[in-house]
Design an enzyme around this catalytic site. Structure first.
Site, PDB file in Angstrom:
ATOM      1  N   GLU A 231       0.816  -1.214   0.000  1.00 58.47           N
ATOM      2  CA  GLU A 231       0.000   0.000   0.000  1.00 58.47           C
ATOM      3  C   GLU A 231       0.850   1.264   0.000  1.00 58.47           C
ATOM      4  O   GLU A 231       1.970   1.285   0.516  1.00 58.47           O
ATOM      5  CB  GLU A 231      -0.935   0.009   1.213  1.00 58.47           C
ATOM      6  CG  GLU A 231      -0.237  -0.082   2.562  1.00 58.47           C
ATOM      7  CD  GLU A 231      -1.194  -0.350   3.700  1.00 58.47           C
ATOM      8  OE1 GLU A 231      -2.253  -0.968   3.470  1.00 58.47           O
ATOM      9  OE2 GLU A 231      -0.898   0.049   4.843  1.00 58.47           O
ATOM     10  N   ASN A 339       8.035 -13.097  12.048  1.00 62.06           N
ATOM     11  CA  ASN A 339       7.862 -14.556  12.185  1.00 62.06           C
ATOM     12  C   ASN A 339       9.220 -15.188  11.945  1.00 62.06           C
ATOM     13  O   ASN A 339       9.579 -15.491  10.805  1.00 62.06           O
ATOM     14  CB  ASN A 339       6.887 -15.100  11.115  1.00 62.06           C
ATOM     15  CG  ASN A 339       5.432 -15.046  11.519  1.00 62.06           C
ATOM     16  OD1 ASN A 339       5.044 -14.233  12.340  1.00 62.06           O
ATOM     17  ND2 ASN A 339       4.640 -15.906  10.924  1.00 62.06           N
ATOM     18  N   HIS A 394       3.135  -7.069  16.745  1.00 66.98           N
ATOM     19  CA  HIS A 394       3.381  -6.950  15.296  1.00 66.98           C
ATOM     20  C   HIS A 394       2.196  -6.321  14.596  1.00 66.98           C
ATOM     21  O   HIS A 394       2.187  -6.231  13.363  1.00 66.98           O
ATOM     22  CB  HIS A 394       3.733  -8.308  14.688  1.00 66.98           C
ATOM     23  CG  HIS A 394       2.554  -9.170  14.317  1.00 66.98           C
ATOM     24  ND1 HIS A 394       1.505  -9.423  15.163  1.00 66.98           N
ATOM     25  CD2 HIS A 394       2.279  -9.840  13.164  1.00 66.98           C
ATOM     26  CE1 HIS A 394       0.633 -10.221  14.562  1.00 66.98           C
ATOM     27  NE2 HIS A 394       1.073 -10.478  13.344  1.00 66.98           N
TER      28      HIS A 394
END
Length: 467
Positions: A231, A339, A394
């Site tokens: 984005e 992650n 996160h």
């Protein structure tokens, strides 16, 4: 004679059932019996399975034979007992965290290899570790403690462009997102790309990585499904230390994605091996670990790090491809995994720190905590809080399941929200609607002593997968 290549289906036909025995058989035959016919190789493998005791001292074939040694298997695979009580772990923003996520963290802290843990304020239920869970173990790695999307990460590039430019050229920005990115489980880029990651020697070190190289080539520069996005938006930077930029407003390109099919394949493959080697009670099987002193543990660690670097390369290409089409020149970059597993020193001890949906927040380290498709995200600087194992949330974290989100809002209602917030959405689905997420501003209040906010990102043109 042409090159002989055994496949997993060939091994399953002769009753090689575990992923480890199949991988070992394929690897050994390819290295040491490449001049034998396929039928000869299979005959050897059948005899090993039926008469494994004859091969236990064989220089080459003993490794395969040991997979069928019942007495050895029993000794090595006795069920591992969980600790009677869970170890202590730090919790941040308990009021934001569901009970099932909290219970998952309690289970993780009952593992005999667990040393320290923390739960971030965006935590919610996952597989194995909860999303938002941080777990430190000693010389062991838990594939499901990292997750399926190894190296899932954030990356933000800043450009010296104001908002009026974005508005005037909105059509070109939308077309760039449509033409130069791709999303979804099988998403591939239609144009040719080059990146040093594709020439990394690690791809030749295991049979699995050799198989995954082709997929890595095709999926370079793509994004996943679900909450992954690319984005454009506006950044208000309050403090430019670490970026070398003065405070002010900038155009930002923000991406959220991971290591694509490559990471998922690695995670599934080594999770299966971990579960075969590390017998845990049924309720804890997702926590099966690999000892880093073993061959499988070393292979996973190598593969995990390669997948993390591949995820970074995907982000590199996303930003490069879009900037090239739009004629933009980057002036700053912030990025981080959320992650992954790292070797870190905590209280004088080297530990393996698993962050599954948690942002690294060591002192002075920059990171990004994103909002939803309409909510602002934050650029943060870590404070290095030892209780959090140098971690922060996160994101905001889900407050409702995808199914419930789809049942709770209509397409018309979502379009009204997007219009009100002046956000253009390309793709996306009701399961990613802003109502599905916690209020990020409240989550941030629960971690003020974990990070400092140095900037905000306001989304304007968002591309996601068509869910």
């Amino acid at each position: 004679m042409g090159k002989i290549k055994l496949k997993g289906k060939d091994l399953r036909k002769i009753n090689y059932s575990s992923n480890r025995s199949i991988a070992l058989a394929i690897d050994v035959m390819a290295k040491h019996y490449k001049h034998s016919s396929k039928e000869e190789q299979l005959a050897i493998l059948i005899d090993i399975k039926n008469n494994f005791q004859n091969y236990l001292d064989h220089e080459i074939l003993a490794l395969i034979a040991s997979e069928f040694d019942d007495t050895d298997t029993f000794k090595e695979r006795a069920e591992i007992e969980l600790l009677r009580a869970h170890g202590d772990f730090a919790v941040f923003g308990r009021k934001h965290i569901s009970s099932n996520a909290f219970q998952q963290m309690e289970m993780a802290m009952r593992l005999p290899v667990s040393k320290r843990g923390a739960l971030m304020p965006d935590a919610h239920q996952g597989y194995g570790l909860p999303i938002g869970g941080v777990l430190a173990t000693e010389n062991t790695v838990i594939p499901y403690g990292v997750g399926l999307d190894i190296g899932c990460r954030m990356s933000l590039t800043l450009y010296d462009v104001d908002e009026s430019y974005l508005k005037r050229h909105a059509y070109q920005f939308k077309m760039a997102l449509k033409e130069r990115t791709n999303f979804g489980t099988g998403g591939e880029i239609s144009f040719q790309q080059e990146h040093a990651i594709l020439d990394r020697p690690e791809f030749a070190l295991t049979d699995l990585l050799r198989q995954l190289h082709g997929k890595a080539v095709k999926q370079l520069g793509t994004s996943g499904s679900g909450n992954h996005f690319v984005e454009f938006g506006m950044v208000e930077l309050h403090d430019g230390d670490g970026l070398g930029l003065p405070p002010g407003k900038y155009l930002g390109l923000l991406a959220h994605s991971g290591s694509r099919g490559m990471g998922a394949s690695i995670a599934r493959y080594y999770t299966q091996i971990a579960r075969e080697q590390c017998l845990l009670p049924r309720q804890a099987q997702h926590f099966a670990w690999l000892d880093l002193d073993t061959e499988a543990g070393q292979e996973y660690w190598l593969s995990m790090n390669l997948a993390g670097d591949y995820a970074q390369a995907c982000h590199d290409q996303i930003h490069y491809n879009l900037a090239k089409q739009l004629g933009l020149k980057p002036i700053g970059r912030v990025e981080n995994h959320h992650n992954f597993a790292w070797k870190e020193i905590h209280q004088g001890q080297e530990l393996i720190v698993h962050r599954k949906g948690a942002t690294p927040a060591a002192e002075g380290v920059l990171g990004i905590i994103p909002g939803s498709m309409t909510a602002a995200g934050y650029i943060v600087r870590g404070k290095g809080d030892p209780h959090s194992l140098d971690s922060a949330s996160h994101g905001a974290g889900r407050k409702m399941s995808r199914k419930k989100a789809r049942e709770s809002i209509t397409g018309s209602e979502l379009r009204k929200i997007l219009s009100r917030e002046q956000v253009t959405l390309i793709g996306g689905g009701l399961d990613e609607a802003p109502i599905a997420y916690k209020d990020l501003s409240k989550v941030m209040e629960s971690q003020q002593h974990l990070v400092d906010v140095i900037g905000q990102f306001e989304p304007r043109i968002v591309r996601m997968d068509k869910n």
